[in-house]
Design a protein around this motif. Structure first.
Motif, PDB file in Angstrom:
ATOM      1  N   TYR A  46       0.830  -1.199   0.000  1.00  0.00           N
ATOM      2  CA  TYR A  46       0.000   0.000   0.000  1.00  0.00           C
ATOM      3  C   TYR A  46       0.870   1.257   0.000  1.00  0.00           C
ATOM      4  CZ  TYR A  46      -3.166   3.650   1.619  1.00  0.00           C
ATOM      5  OH  TYR A  46      -3.889   4.817   1.744  1.00  0.00           O
ATOM      6  N   ILE A  47       1.915   1.273   0.822  1.00  0.00           N
ATOM      7  CA  ILE A  47       2.801   2.438   0.896  1.00  0.00           C
ATOM      8  C   ILE A  47       3.559   2.607  -0.417  1.00  0.00           C
ATOM      9  CG2 ILE A  47       4.891   3.338   2.016  1.00  0.00           C
ATOM     10  CD1 ILE A  47       3.768   2.142   4.635  1.00  0.00           C
ATOM     11  N   LEU A  48       3.988   1.506  -1.003  1.00  0.00           N
ATOM     12  CA  LEU A  48       4.659   1.594  -2.291  1.00  0.00           C
ATOM     13  C   LEU A  48       3.740   2.214  -3.352  1.00  0.00           C
ATOM     14  CD1 LEU A  48       6.557  -1.828  -2.504  1.00  0.00           C
ATOM     15  CD2 LEU A  48       7.527   0.425  -2.032  1.00  0.00           C
ATOM     16  N   ARG A  49       2.483   1.782  -3.357  1.00  0.00           N
ATOM     17  CA  ARG A  49       1.532   2.355  -4.318  1.00  0.00           C
ATOM     18  C   ARG A  49       1.316   3.838  -4.063  1.00  0.00           C
ATOM     19  NH1 ARG A  49      -1.065  -2.735  -3.653  1.00  0.00           N
ATOM     20  NH2 ARG A  49      -2.431  -1.859  -2.048  1.00  0.00           N
ATOM     21  N   GLN A  50       1.258   4.212  -2.774  1.00  0.00           N
ATOM     22  CA  GLN A  50       1.102   5.629  -2.428  1.00  0.00           C
ATOM     23  C   GLN A  50       2.282   6.455  -2.942  1.00  0.00           C
ATOM     24  OE1 GLN A  50      -2.275   5.638  -1.623  1.00  0.00           O
ATOM     25  NE2 GLN A  50      -1.702   7.220  -0.148  1.00  0.00           N
ATOM     26  N   GLN A  51       3.453   5.834  -2.974  1.00  0.00           N
ATOM     27  CA  GLN A  51       4.664   6.509  -3.467  1.00  0.00           C
ATOM     28  C   GLN A  51       4.829   6.323  -4.979  1.00  0.00           C
ATOM     29  OE1 GLN A  51       7.186   8.195  -1.781  1.00  0.00           O
ATOM     30  NE2 GLN A  51       6.195   8.132   0.209  1.00  0.00           N
ATOM     31  N   GLU A  52       3.827   5.720  -5.613  1.00  0.00           N
ATOM     32  CA  GLU A  52       3.853   5.437  -7.053  1.00  0.00           C
ATOM     33  C   GLU A  52       5.039   4.574  -7.438  1.00  0.00           C
ATOM     34  OE1 GLU A  52       3.425   9.699  -8.373  1.00  0.00           O
ATOM     35  OE2 GLU A  52       1.745   8.826  -9.481  1.00  0.00           O
ATOM     36  N   LEU A  53       5.284   3.541  -6.618  1.00  0.00           N
ATOM     37  CA  LEU A  53       6.362   2.591  -6.863  1.00  0.00           C
ATOM     38  C   LEU A  53       5.770   1.194  -7.036  1.00  0.00           C
ATOM     39  CD1 LEU A  53       8.856   3.820  -4.113  1.00  0.00           C
ATOM     40  CD2 LEU A  53       9.084   4.183  -6.583  1.00  0.00           C
ATOM     41  N   GLU A  54       6.378   0.418  -7.918  1.00  0.00           N
ATOM     42  CA  GLU A  54       5.970  -0.967  -8.129  1.00  0.00           C
ATOM     43  C   GLU A  54       7.200  -1.857  -7.983  1.00  0.00           C
ATOM     44  OE1 GLU A  54       3.084  -2.410  -8.622  1.00  0.00           O
ATOM     45  OE2 GLU A  54       1.873  -0.571  -8.682  1.00  0.00           O
ATOM     46  N   PRO A  55       7.081  -3.011  -7.288  1.00  0.00           N
ATOM     47  CA  PRO A  55       8.227  -3.916  -7.189  1.00  0.00           C
ATOM     48  C   PRO A  55       8.682  -4.383  -8.567  1.00  0.00           C
ATOM     49  CG  PRO A  55       6.519  -4.524  -5.606  1.00  0.00           C
ATOM     50  CD  PRO A  55       5.917  -3.502  -6.527  1.00  0.00           C
TER      51      PRO A  55
END
Length: 218
Positions: free
Chosen positions: A156-165
């Motif tokens: 969720y935090i990654l998505r909030q930061q517009e990051l994808e693994p």
């Protein structure tokens, strides 16, 4: 914002083509990603052969993250009215590792020096409008380790930061490989630690440059 001082620059992800008509002259701009002078020369020659019957095939290219190598050609147009404005348009857009050829089919009316500069500049912009571009950024590759209870919070935090693994490995625990712009790392780490009460593992793998496709222009 991309600036030269940041070491970041725009790149063409998918080339494109655009066309304008000025006093019955057609100006066709063909844009392509290139990574060497040899690639640029081959692209220019290929485009010239495709439009062998045109009056002019003017060209410009920029190679290197800081624009170390630039070339332009007026291909028979008055000096400084075609290649130079085309090159300045690429540089003004912050683009690197890119080449453009503007093909002109003469319509019978002379445009004058100012008219040619405007036409070639507008043609390049029309070509770029039909390209997809991204930003080459400096950053780091990190490995996040978390358990299955916290993985939802981490994602969720990654998505909030517009990051994808870039990679995900689900075994006894979860490992996520993430590419992060350098200026974003501190904020991300703080949010992950707070959300998981310090349980998330953070390992910096290496410094990298990578194409950031967020906010791509097409």
């Amino acid at each position: 914002m991309v600036t030269e001082d940041s070491g970041e620059y725009r790149v063409v992800l998918t080339g494109g083509q655009g066309e304008i008509v000025e006093k019955k002259s057609r100006f066709i701009a063909t844009v392509q990603k290139v990574e060497s002078e040899q690639e640029a020369a081959a692209f220019i020659e290929e485009t010239r052969k495709r439009y062998w019957d045109a009056r002019h095939n003017c060209s410009a290219f920029v190679i290197g993250g800081r624009g170390e190598l630039t070339r332009c050609s007026d291909d028979g147009e008055p000096a400084g009215t075609a290649g130079r404005p085309m090159l300045e348009t690429l540089l003004g857009e912050g683009l690197r590792d890119v080449a453009v050829v503007v093909t002109r089919y003469f319509g019978g009316t002379l445009l004058g020096t100012g008219g040619l500069v405007r036409a070639y500049t507008q043609a390049v912009k029309a070509g770029l409008d039909n390209c997809v571009t991204g930003v080459m950024r400096r950053g780091m590759e990190i490995c996040l380790r978390t358990d299955y209870n916290d993985v939802g919070k981490v994602l969720y935090i990654l998505r909030q930061q517009e990051l994808e693994p870039a990679e995900s490995l689900y075994q006894q625990d979860v490992q996520l490989i993430v590419q992060i712009p350098a200026g974003q790392a501190q904020i991300l780490r703080r949010e992950l630690v707070e959300a998981t009460c310090g349980r998330v593992g953070w390992e910096q793998k290496r410094e990298i440059t990578f194409v950031d496709k967020k906010g791509t222009k097409s």
